[in-house]
Enzyme design. Structure first.
Site, PDB file in Angstrom:
ATOM      1  N   ARG A  13      16.979 -14.466 -33.318  1.00 29.73           N
ATOM      2  CA  ARG A  13      16.962 -15.747 -32.615  1.00 29.73           C
ATOM      3  C   ARG A  13      17.220 -16.812 -33.635  1.00 29.73           C
ATOM      4  O   ARG A  13      18.558 -18.077 -33.026  1.00 29.73           O
ATOM      5  CB  ARG A  13      16.355 -16.314 -32.176  1.00 29.73           C
ATOM      6  CG  ARG A  13      15.656 -15.418 -31.200  1.00 29.73           C
ATOM      7  CD  ARG A  13      16.154 -15.508 -29.391  1.00 29.73           C
ATOM      8  NE  ARG A  13      15.899 -14.557 -28.441  1.00 29.73           N
ATOM      9  CZ  ARG A  13      14.582 -15.262 -28.184  1.00 29.73           C
ATOM     10  NH1 ARG A  13      13.904 -15.875 -28.023  1.00 29.73           N
ATOM     11  NH2 ARG A  13      14.233 -14.139 -26.948  1.00 29.73           N
TER      12      ARG A  13
ATOM     13  N   ASP B 275       8.016 -25.501 -17.875  1.00 28.24           N
ATOM     14  CA  ASP B 275       8.216 -24.508 -19.006  1.00 28.24           C
ATOM     15  C   ASP B 275       7.954 -26.001 -20.239  1.00 28.24           C
ATOM     16  O   ASP B 275       7.946 -26.656 -20.469  1.00 28.24           O
ATOM     17  CB  ASP B 275       9.938 -24.198 -19.534  1.00 28.24           C
ATOM     18  CG  ASP B 275      10.480 -22.934 -20.190  1.00 28.24           C
ATOM     19  OD1 ASP B 275      10.963 -22.213 -20.134  1.00 28.24           O
ATOM     20  OD2 ASP B 275      11.092 -23.717 -21.600  1.00 28.24           O
TER      21      ASP B 275
END
Length: 271
Positions: free
Chosen positions: A38, A139
């Site tokens: 990532r 989230d």
């Protein structure tokens, strides 16, 4: 992508510390490769020469990059109707409810595809009689939630969306790029709000019929994963459904749940 030989243990521990300081989430030691994949993308995007240079820049400035940094380490990008069997099970469950109304939770909503898939499934299952259906979508990533609230997606993000749902629940926007927006009736079914699953207290209250917790627990160590499942079990109604992701550990040995399908579980009436 930055060579993995330039990715040191010190880099990994710095990233873990910085991410925890920013979000409260502790990345487990097992996430080392995930972190490399990532953050390498962020290094390339910012033209940094190494992990250490990227992290130094992040610490000394780069406020705009902090959002990209935390987003990169968040849950995997979501897609519409990922794991179609889960939505088939959801549809069957909602159709079998004896009383109207249900509270559903998408706990790692990202940019909203999962939550809207849940809403479309509920609308279809109940023939549009969804006044008493409420979906909470949470989230940790504020920027992802902003995208989710708009409900606008380019055509490439819709490749897993059944054609009949696309025709019924999305409208083509008049713009230079092929983009679609979720219709207001479906958007009204979903409430997006920030929630850090690692926090001691969650903003959500009440008992839920269904919880989707997919591709998020792999960010936590085994003990924390068990604690999260326990907290969610306490928030489910007896007989309610819990959906887990491919990366999450199976719950076949958990006495609180019965297996409903692949990574799909029903909370036992008594345990």
């Amino acid at each position: 992508m930055t060579a993995q030989t330039n990715y040191t243990s010190n880099d990994f521990h710095r990233i873990r510390h910085m991410y925890r300081s920013s979000t409260g989430v502790t990345l487990g030691h097992h996430t080392r490769d995930l972190v490399y994949n990532r953050i390498s993308q962020r290094i390339d995007a910012t033209s940094a020469q190494s992990f250490s240079q990227y992290l130094d820049r992040l610490m000394t400035g780069g406020k705009s990059e902090w959002g990209a940094f935390t987003s990169a380490l968040g849950a995997a990008p979501s897609s519409f109707f990922s794991r179609a069997d889960h939505f088939t099970a959801l549809k069957e469950y909602l159709q079998a409810l004896q009383v109207p109304g249900a509270l559903l939770w998408s706990c790692a909503a990202g940019t909203g595809e999962e939550a809207y898939s849940m809403a479309m499934t509920a609308h279809d299952a109940l023939g549009g009689n969804v006044r008493s259906i409420k979906i909470l979508a949470t989230d940790i990533d504020f920027s992802a939630l902003a995208i989710a609230e708009d409900g606008v997606y380019t055509a490439d993000r819709l490749r897993h969306l059944p054609q009949r749902y696309k025709e019924k629940y999305l409208v083509r926007l008049a713009c230079h790029e092929e983009a679609y927006q979720v219709v207001p009736e479906i958007r009204r079914m979903v409430s997006f709000l920030p929630c850090n699953l690692a926090a001691r207290e969650w903003v959500l209250k009440g008992k839920y019929e269904v919880i989707f917790c997919r591709e998020v627990c792999d960010h936590f160590d085994a003990q924390t994963q068990q604690e999260l499942v326990g907290r969610m079990a306490g928030m489910l109604k007896p007989g309610g459904l819990l959906f887990m992701g491919e990366a999450e550990a199976a719950l076949d040995g958990d006495q609180r749940f019965e297996r409903r399908g692949d990574k799909a579980y029903t909370l036992k009436l008594r345990f």
